[in-house]
Design a protein around this motif. Structure first.
Motif, short mmCIF file in Angstrom:
data_model
loop_
_atom_site.label_atom_id
_atom_site.label_comp_id
_atom_site.label_asym_id
_atom_site.label_seq_id
_atom_site.Cartn_x
_atom_site.Cartn_y
_atom_site.Cartn_z
N VAL A 64 1.78 4.17 -15.46
CA VAL A 64 1.71 4.60 -14.07
C VAL A 64 1.87 3.35 -13.20
O VAL A 64 1.03 2.44 -13.24
CB VAL A 64 0.37 5.29 -13.76
N ALA A 65 2.95 3.31 -12.43
CA ALA A 65 3.22 2.12 -11.62
C ALA A 65 4.07 2.48 -10.42
O ALA A 65 4.95 3.34 -10.50
CB ALA A 65 3.96 1.07 -12.46
N THR A 66 3.78 1.83 -9.31
CA THR A 66 4.61 2.01 -8.12
C THR A 66 4.91 0.64 -7.51
O THR A 66 4.14 -0.30 -7.65
CB THR A 66 3.89 2.87 -7.05
N ARG A 69 3.11 0.68 -2.39
CA ARG A 69 1.69 0.99 -2.60
C ARG A 69 1.05 1.63 -1.38
O ARG A 69 1.44 1.38 -0.24
CB ARG A 69 0.94 -0.30 -2.93
N GLY A 70 0.03 2.44 -1.67
CA GLY A 70 -0.85 2.94 -0.63
C GLY A 70 -0.26 4.01 0.26
O GLY A 70 -0.78 4.27 1.35
N ILE A 71 0.79 4.68 -0.20
CA ILE A 71 1.39 5.76 0.60
C ILE A 71 1.38 7.08 -0.16
O ILE A 71 2.08 8.02 0.21
CB ILE A 71 2.83 5.41 1.05
N GLY A 72 0.60 7.14 -1.23
CA GLY A 72 0.46 8.40 -1.96
C GLY A 72 1.41 8.58 -3.12
O GLY A 72 1.37 9.60 -3.81
N GLY A 74 1.68 6.91 -6.08
CA GLY A 74 1.03 6.92 -7.39
C GLY A 74 0.35 8.25 -7.66
O GLY A 74 0.47 8.82 -8.76
N GLN A 75 -0.33 8.77 -6.65
CA GLN A 75 -1.01 10.07 -6.83
C GLN A 75 0.00 11.19 -7.05
O GLN A 75 -0.21 12.08 -7.87
CB GLN A 75 -1.89 10.36 -5.62
N THR A 97 -6.91 2.11 -19.62
CA THR A 97 -6.56 1.24 -18.50
C THR A 97 -7.45 0.01 -18.47
O THR A 97 -8.63 0.08 -18.84
CB THR A 97 -6.64 2.00 -17.15
N THR A 99 -6.90 -1.85 -15.48
CA THR A 99 -6.68 -2.24 -14.09
C THR A 99 -6.98 -1.17 -13.06
O THR A 99 -7.07 -1.47 -11.86
CB THR A 99 -5.19 -2.62 -13.89
N PHE A 103 -8.99 4.52 -10.03
CA PHE A 103 -7.91 5.34 -9.44
C PHE A 103 -7.92 6.75 -10.01
O PHE A 103 -7.55 7.70 -9.34
CB PHE A 103 -6.57 4.66 -9.73
N ARG A 106 -10.16 10.74 -9.35
CA ARG A 106 -9.75 11.73 -8.34
C ARG A 106 -8.95 12.88 -8.95
O ARG A 106 -8.82 13.94 -8.34
CB ARG A 106 -8.97 11.06 -7.21
C1 LIG Z 1 -2.39 2.17 -9.66
C2 LIG Z 1 -1.13 2.39 -8.82
C3 LIG Z 1 -0.11 3.16 -9.63
C4 LIG Z 1 -1.52 3.19 -7.57
O1 LIG Z 1 -0.32 3.51 -6.89
P1 LIG Z 1 -0.25 3.74 -5.30
O2 LIG Z 1 1.12 4.29 -5.06
O3 LIG Z 1 -0.66 2.55 -4.54
O4 LIG Z 1 -1.37 4.87 -5.11
P2 LIG Z 1 -1.53 5.91 -3.93
O5 LIG Z 1 -0.91 5.38 -2.67
O6 LIG Z 1 -1.12 7.26 -4.38
O7 LIG Z 1 -3.12 5.96 -3.81
C5 LIG Z 1 -3.79 4.98 -3.12
C6 LIG Z 1 -5.27 5.08 -3.49
O8 LIG Z 1 -5.43 4.62 -4.82
C7 LIG Z 1 -6.30 3.50 -4.83
N1 LIG Z 1 -5.82 2.54 -5.83
C8 LIG Z 1 -4.60 2.01 -5.91
N2 LIG Z 1 -4.53 1.17 -6.96
C9 LIG Z 1 -5.75 1.18 -7.53
C10 LIG Z 1 -6.32 0.51 -8.64
N3 LIG Z 1 -5.62 -0.36 -9.38
N4 LIG Z 1 -7.60 0.78 -8.97
C11 LIG Z 1 -8.33 1.64 -8.23
N5 LIG Z 1 -7.84 2.30 -7.16
C12 LIG Z 1 -6.58 2.06 -6.81
C13 LIG Z 1 -6.21 2.94 -3.42
O9 LIG Z 1 -7.36 2.19 -3.10
C14 LIG Z 1 -6.12 4.21 -2.59
O10 LIG Z 1 -7.40 4.79 -2.51
P3 LIG Z 1 -7.81 5.80 -1.30
O11 LIG Z 1 -6.98 7.03 -1.47
O12 LIG Z 1 -9.25 6.06 -1.56
O13 LIG Z 1 -7.50 5.06 -0.05
C15 LIG Z 1 -0.52 1.06 -8.34
O14 LIG Z 1 -1.53 0.29 -7.71
C16 LIG Z 1 0.10 0.22 -9.42
O15 LIG Z 1 1.28 0.36 -9.73
N6 LIG Z 1 -0.68 -0.70 -10.03
C17 LIG Z 1 -0.18 -1.61 -11.06
C18 LIG Z 1 -0.03 -0.90 -12.37
C19 LIG Z 1 -1.32 -0.32 -12.87
O16 LIG Z 1 -2.36 -0.95 -12.90
N7 LIG Z 1 -1.23 0.95 -13.29
C20 LIG Z 1 -2.31 1.69 -13.89
C21 LIG Z 1 -2.19 1.52 -15.35
S1 LIG Z 1 -3.12 2.73 -16.25
#
Ligand SMILES: CC(C)(COP(=O)(O)OP(=O)(O)OC[C@H]1O[C@@H](n2cnc3c(N)ncnc32)[C@H](O)[C@@H]1OP(=O)(O)O)[C@@H](O)C(=O)NCCC(=O)NCCS
Length: 142
Positions: A64-66, A69-72, A74-75, A97, A99, A103, A106
């Motif tokens: 799972v990677a984007t 960031r922070g625009i929904g 990943g969700q 995980t 890292t 996340f 939810r």
């Molecule tokens: C984890 C990840 C996929 C989230 O993607 P994103 O597109 O930023 O997520 P969204 O915009 O849909 O969601 C944002 C929310 O997730 C939370 N969030 C993002 N990354 C997070 C992390 N590493 N740990 C905990 N929470 C995280 C944000 O704080 C935010 O929370 P809120 O809704 O309470 O404000 C992205 O940070 C990423 O690519 N990380 C590096 C790779 C990684 O660690 N992947 C997980 C491996 S299992």
């Protein structure tokens, strides 16, 4: 957010590998399961990925990677991966995980002991060394 979502095809591998590498996620086993990866594109640019390994009615969510960031994004990717798995009869989904343990609750994931994971998921290379032993294991049960 106005991105295109679609299932990965074999010729997406180089872009998927580059995105995973850029966020330090393991590549081991990913290519073998690429047909169950959901991708998101901004035009021609790959901006997100969420992968699923399928072992009967058990799934393993991974990769799972984007890059936006922070625009929904990943969700949205995770939800699509979970919805697709459910449509295919997958009732339990595991992930490992180091890292992003905060996340995933939810979506209904909860942390478990490694020994509590469904046995079918042990087939995944993520349980066989691709992820560190210190990884948090999480389970979603529907
Ligand atoms: C984890 C990840 C996929 C989230 O993607 P994103 O597109 O930023 O997520 P969204 O915009 O849909 O969601 C944002 C929310 O997730 C939370 N969030 C993002 N990354 C997070 C992390 N590493 N740990 C905990 N929470 C995280 C944000 O704080 C935010 O929370 P809120 O809704 O309470 O404000 C992205 O940070 C990423 O690519 N990380 C590096 C790779 C990684 O660690 N992947 C997980 C491996 S299992």
């Amino acid at each position: 957010m106005n991105f295109e979502f679609r299932t990965a095809e074999s010729n997406d591998w180089d872009a998927v590998a580059a995105l995973l590498t850029s966020v330090n996620l393991p590549l081991e086993g990913a290519r073998e399961h690429l047909e169950n990866f959901i991708l998101s594109f901004d035009g021609d640019e790959l901006v997100g990925v969420a992968g699923m390994e399928k072992y009967g009615n058990v799934g393993l969510l991974r990769s799972v990677a984007t890059s936006r960031r922070g625009i929904g994004l990943g969700q949205a990717l995770v939800q699509q991966a979970l919805d697709s798995a459910a449509l295919n009869g997958i009732r339990r989904v595991v992930l490992l995980t180091t890292t992003a343990a905060d996340f995933f609750p939810r979506f209904g994931f909860r942390p478990i002991q490694r020994e509590e994971a469904p046995i079918a998921a042990y087939q995944s290379i993520e349980f066989q060394g691709a992820c560190p032993a210190s990884s948090i294991v999480m389970l979603l049960e529907n």
